[in-house]
Enzyme design. Structure first.
Site, mmCIF file in Angstrom:
data_model
loop_
_atom_site.group_PDB
_atom_site.id
_atom_site.type_symbol
_atom_site.label_atom_id
_atom_site.label_comp_id
_atom_site.label_asym_id
_atom_site.label_seq_id
_atom_site.Cartn_x
_atom_site.Cartn_y
_atom_site.Cartn_z
ATOM 1 N N SER A 32 0.889 -1.161 0.064
ATOM 2 C CA SER A 32 -0.160 -0.033 0.048
ATOM 3 C C SER A 32 0.826 1.092 -0.155
ATOM 4 O O SER A 32 1.987 1.246 0.578
ATOM 5 C CB SER A 32 -1.002 -0.137 1.196
ATOM 6 O OG SER A 32 -1.544 1.285 1.474
ATOM 7 N N TYR B 206 -1.622 -0.947 10.237
ATOM 8 C CA TYR B 206 -1.986 -1.237 9.075
ATOM 9 C C TYR B 206 -0.467 -0.712 8.433
ATOM 10 O O TYR B 206 0.129 -1.414 7.202
ATOM 11 C CB TYR B 206 -3.136 -0.542 8.449
ATOM 12 C CG TYR B 206 -3.212 -0.577 6.833
ATOM 13 C CD1 TYR B 206 -3.815 -1.958 6.373
ATOM 14 C CD2 TYR B 206 -2.884 0.407 5.989
ATOM 15 C CE1 TYR B 206 -3.953 -2.075 4.944
ATOM 16 C CE2 TYR B 206 -2.977 0.183 4.477
ATOM 17 C CZ TYR B 206 -3.458 -1.128 4.052
ATOM 18 O OH TYR B 206 -3.682 -1.174 2.764
#
Length: 188
Positions: free
Chosen positions: A141, A155
């Site tokens: 990401s 995350y």
């Protein structure tokens, strides 16, 4: 048909980006092993691919469970053949600020994104190196590259770790015929 008859495993392919990736590989001629923790979602994706003439089979397993992913990879090899491409896409979202991250949330996030990808690579990469071919794509990401302005430190840490894992594996197998890459999409 760039991937004609190639065995492609896509984790987290029951919905979202993984489902799209699985469909794209099938459209290019792959035999897609559709993984998801939710057996119904995996089956639905495989069925949708089959309805448009693609080749797909569902394989449900929790990627954060080493024994479950080991059994799944064994079934894929037994039922479909050696894995040519692995896409580590499985993941979870948990949009919370730093104070809301409990040790359980931290562990679940890292186990799903980072450990799950490590387990799959550990199980698939040796065969790829032995055959002198194969590709692993780890879906990271942009948060793993720059942090996440919404918080989500767990995350971000998992995705940054995945980028580091990718770089290390890529360097270790580059001269042996395997390729390991990472992509870092934004919010999907």
């Amino acid at each position: 048909m760039r991937f004609s008859s190639k065995i492609v495993v896509v984790t987290g392919a029951g919905s979202g980006l993984g489902k799209t990736i699985a469909g794209a590989f099938a459209a290019e001629g792959s035999i897609v092993a559709v993984n998801d923790i939710d057996a119904c979602k995996a089956k639905n994706t495989a069925t949708e691919i089959q309805k448009v003439g693609g080749l797909a089979k569902e394989f449900s397993a929790d990627v954060s469970d080493f024994e479950a992913i080991k059994a799944m990879m064994g079934r894929i090899k037994s039922e479909l053949g050696p894995i040519d491409v692995l896409v580590n896409n499985a993941g979870i979202g948990d949009f919370v600020s730093w104070p809301e991250i409990t040790s359980q949330k931290w562990r679940l996030m890292l186990d799903t994104h980072l450990s799950g990808s490590f387990y799959a690579c550990k199980l698939v990469l040796p065969s790829m190196v032995d055959r002198g071919e194969g590709v692993i794509v780890n879906v990271s990401s942009v948060a793993g590259k720059r942090g996440d302005y919404l918080g989500n430190a767990h995350y971000t840490a998992a995705k940054a770790g995945l980028i580091g894992l990718t770089r290390s594996l890529a360097a270790s197998v580059a001269s042996k015929g395997g390729r390991v890459n990472s992509v870092a999409p934004g919010l999907v």
